[in-house]
Design an enzyme around this catalytic site. Sequence first.
Site, PDB file in Angstrom:
ATOM      1  N   ASN A   6       0.809  -1.230   0.000  1.00 29.76           N
ATOM      2  CA  ASN A   6       0.000   0.000   0.000  1.00 29.76           C
ATOM      3  C   ASN A   6       0.839   1.276   0.000  1.00 29.76           C
ATOM      4  OD1 ASN A   6      -2.466   1.798   0.939  1.00 29.76           O
ATOM      5  ND2 ASN A   6      -0.882   2.026   2.524  1.00 29.76           N
ATOM      6  N   TYR A  52       3.527   9.115 -11.354  1.00 32.72           N
ATOM      7  CA  TYR A  52       2.598   8.360 -10.499  1.00 32.72           C
ATOM      8  C   TYR A  52       1.769   7.372 -11.338  1.00 32.72           C
ATOM      9  CZ  TYR A  52      -1.124   7.654  -6.993  1.00 32.72           C
ATOM     10  OH  TYR A  52      -2.024   7.111  -6.106  1.00 32.72           O
ATOM     11  N   ILE A  98     -10.154   9.148  -3.159  1.00 36.74           N
ATOM     12  CA  ILE A  98     -10.474   8.747  -1.783  1.00 36.74           C
ATOM     13  C   ILE A  98     -10.103   9.872  -0.820  1.00 36.74           C
ATOM     14  CG2 ILE A  98     -10.075   6.986   0.006  1.00 36.74           C
ATOM     15  CD1 ILE A  98     -11.345   5.888  -2.604  1.00 36.74           C
TER      16      ILE A  98
HETATM   17  P1  NAD Z   1      -0.832   8.571   2.678  1.00 37.68           P
HETATM   18  O1  NAD Z   1       0.216   9.508   2.214  1.00 37.68           O
HETATM   19  O2  NAD Z   1      -1.874   9.060   3.641  1.00 37.68           O
HETATM   20  O3  NAD Z   1      -0.136   7.288   3.348  1.00 37.68           O
HETATM   21  C1  NAD Z   1       0.928   6.637   2.731  1.00 37.68           C
HETATM   22  C2  NAD Z   1       1.708   5.870   3.783  1.00 37.68           C
HETATM   23  O4  NAD Z   1       2.817   5.245   3.109  1.00 37.68           O
HETATM   24  C3  NAD Z   1       2.302   6.783   4.888  1.00 37.68           C
HETATM   25  O5  NAD Z   1       2.127   6.174   6.146  1.00 37.68           O
HETATM   26  C4  NAD Z   1       3.768   6.875   4.495  1.00 37.68           C
HETATM   27  O6  NAD Z   1       4.634   7.068   5.618  1.00 37.68           O
HETATM   28  C5  NAD Z   1       3.996   5.514   3.839  1.00 37.68           C
HETATM   29  N1  NAD Z   1       5.148   5.527   2.938  1.00 37.68           N
HETATM   30  C6  NAD Z   1       5.427   6.429   1.968  1.00 37.68           C
HETATM   31  N2  NAD Z   1       6.596   6.146   1.383  1.00 37.68           N
HETATM   32  C7  NAD Z   1       7.080   5.039   1.996  1.00 37.68           C
HETATM   33  C8  NAD Z   1       8.256   4.260   1.840  1.00 37.68           C
HETATM   34  N3  NAD Z   1       9.197   4.586   0.945  1.00 37.68           N
HETATM   35  N4  NAD Z   1       8.428   3.173   2.620  1.00 37.68           N
HETATM   36  C9  NAD Z   1       7.497   2.840   3.543  1.00 37.68           C
HETATM   37  N5  NAD Z   1       6.367   3.548   3.756  1.00 37.68           N
HETATM   38  C10 NAD Z   1       6.160   4.634   2.984  1.00 37.68           C
HETATM   39  O7  NAD Z   1      -1.500   7.974   1.350  1.00 37.68           O
HETATM   40  P2  NAD Z   1      -2.916   7.236   1.134  1.00 37.68           P
HETATM   41  O8  NAD Z   1      -3.846   8.209   0.515  1.00 37.68           O
HETATM   42  O9  NAD Z   1      -3.339   6.489   2.348  1.00 37.68           O
HETATM   43  O10 NAD Z   1      -2.519   6.215  -0.040  1.00 37.68           O
HETATM   44  C11 NAD Z   1      -2.206   4.855   0.192  1.00 37.68           C
HETATM   45  C12 NAD Z   1      -2.053   4.169  -1.149  1.00 37.68           C
HETATM   46  O11 NAD Z   1      -3.248   4.305  -1.922  1.00 37.68           O
HETATM   47  C13 NAD Z   1      -0.931   4.758  -2.011  1.00 37.68           C
HETATM   48  O12 NAD Z   1      -0.278   3.707  -2.705  1.00 37.68           O
HETATM   49  C14 NAD Z   1      -1.674   5.642  -2.961  1.00 37.68           C
HETATM   50  O13 NAD Z   1      -0.962   5.838  -4.159  1.00 37.68           O
HETATM   51  C15 NAD Z   1      -2.936   4.846  -3.188  1.00 37.68           C
HETATM   52  N6  NAD Z   1      -4.049   5.638  -3.677  1.00 37.68           N
HETATM   53  C16 NAD Z   1      -4.584   6.656  -2.940  1.00 37.68           C
HETATM   54  C17 NAD Z   1      -5.656   7.371  -3.461  1.00 37.68           C
HETATM   55  C18 NAD Z   1      -6.297   8.457  -2.673  1.00 37.68           C
HETATM   56  O14 NAD Z   1      -7.247   9.037  -3.185  1.00 37.68           O
HETATM   57  N7  NAD Z   1      -5.862   8.757  -1.459  1.00 37.68           N
HETATM   58  C19 NAD Z   1      -6.154   7.068  -4.723  1.00 37.68           C
HETATM   59  C20 NAD Z   1      -5.573   6.046  -5.459  1.00 37.68           C
HETATM   60  C21 NAD Z   1      -4.526   5.337  -4.922  1.00 37.68           C
END
Ligand code: NAD
Length: 246
Positions: A89, A154, A187
Amino acid sequence: MAEKRVALVTGAGRGIGACIANTLAADGCDIAVVDYSDVSAAEETMRQLAEQGASARYYRCDVSDFSAVKAVTDAVVKDFGKIDILVNNAGVTADGLLLRMSEAEWDRVLSINLKGCFNLIKHVAPHMLRKRSGRIVSISSVVGLMGNAGQANYAASKAGIVGLTKSVAKELGSRNITANAVAPGFIRTAMTDALSEEQKQAMYKLIPLGSLGEVQDIANAVKFLVSEEARYITGVVLKVDGGMYI
Ligand code: NAD
């Protein structure tokens, strides 16, 4: 009582990952939280997991670091005895139009979002192969399927997850290991809070269900894909996007 399953969830310190970890804990899993920030940033997640009676441990690790990921997966197997479920994730953005995007912005996003998944699958798969079962779910994005101006790095990383997932599904299927992806739409999280009001309004127009998704919507999809009910599903990309990309 059935033996508890062990789930390794990357980026579980906050946001979607924290909700996935909590949802799997509520479903009877023990949780290895892998995140690169200090454990204090994940305090709330760890407290919630403990409250649910899950055995949970925090591992500080940058998923883009191949040897650090090997050390962490070995530590998780030593601490918990096995890994039944891997949820990739962790993800970041570094948005900008292609002509302005730096090499460093491209490399960083690709190495965390895509190589990070490779690193985890590469080091977790041998443990799953030995016990001839496993569930892998990687979080992609609808942007990886439809593209998005300003997110070439991305979108490429998230499209890469789709190809990686389908290949892993073909390679590991005969050993009862499934590999699937979840592609969230828009999201409500810290990542999307950072978008401008103008960007948000433009996104709403693209969503037939007319609202943002919640982190729980993504966690529910992951919970299904790692369940026994999904035992015959592999290599799919499950869109959870309110119909944003049809
Ligand atoms: P967020 O930034 O709130 O959380 C991401 C988490 O990943 C954080 O805890 C961060 O510390 C951790 N992280 C980042 N880089 C890291 C690394 N190199 N090693 C270990 N941990 C690391 O993001 P989110 O919105 O919760 O997104 C989670 C996933 O869902 C991501 O892959 C994101 O691309 C994907 N996503 C999110 C959305 C959205 O609308 N929020 C939409 C599509 C996809």
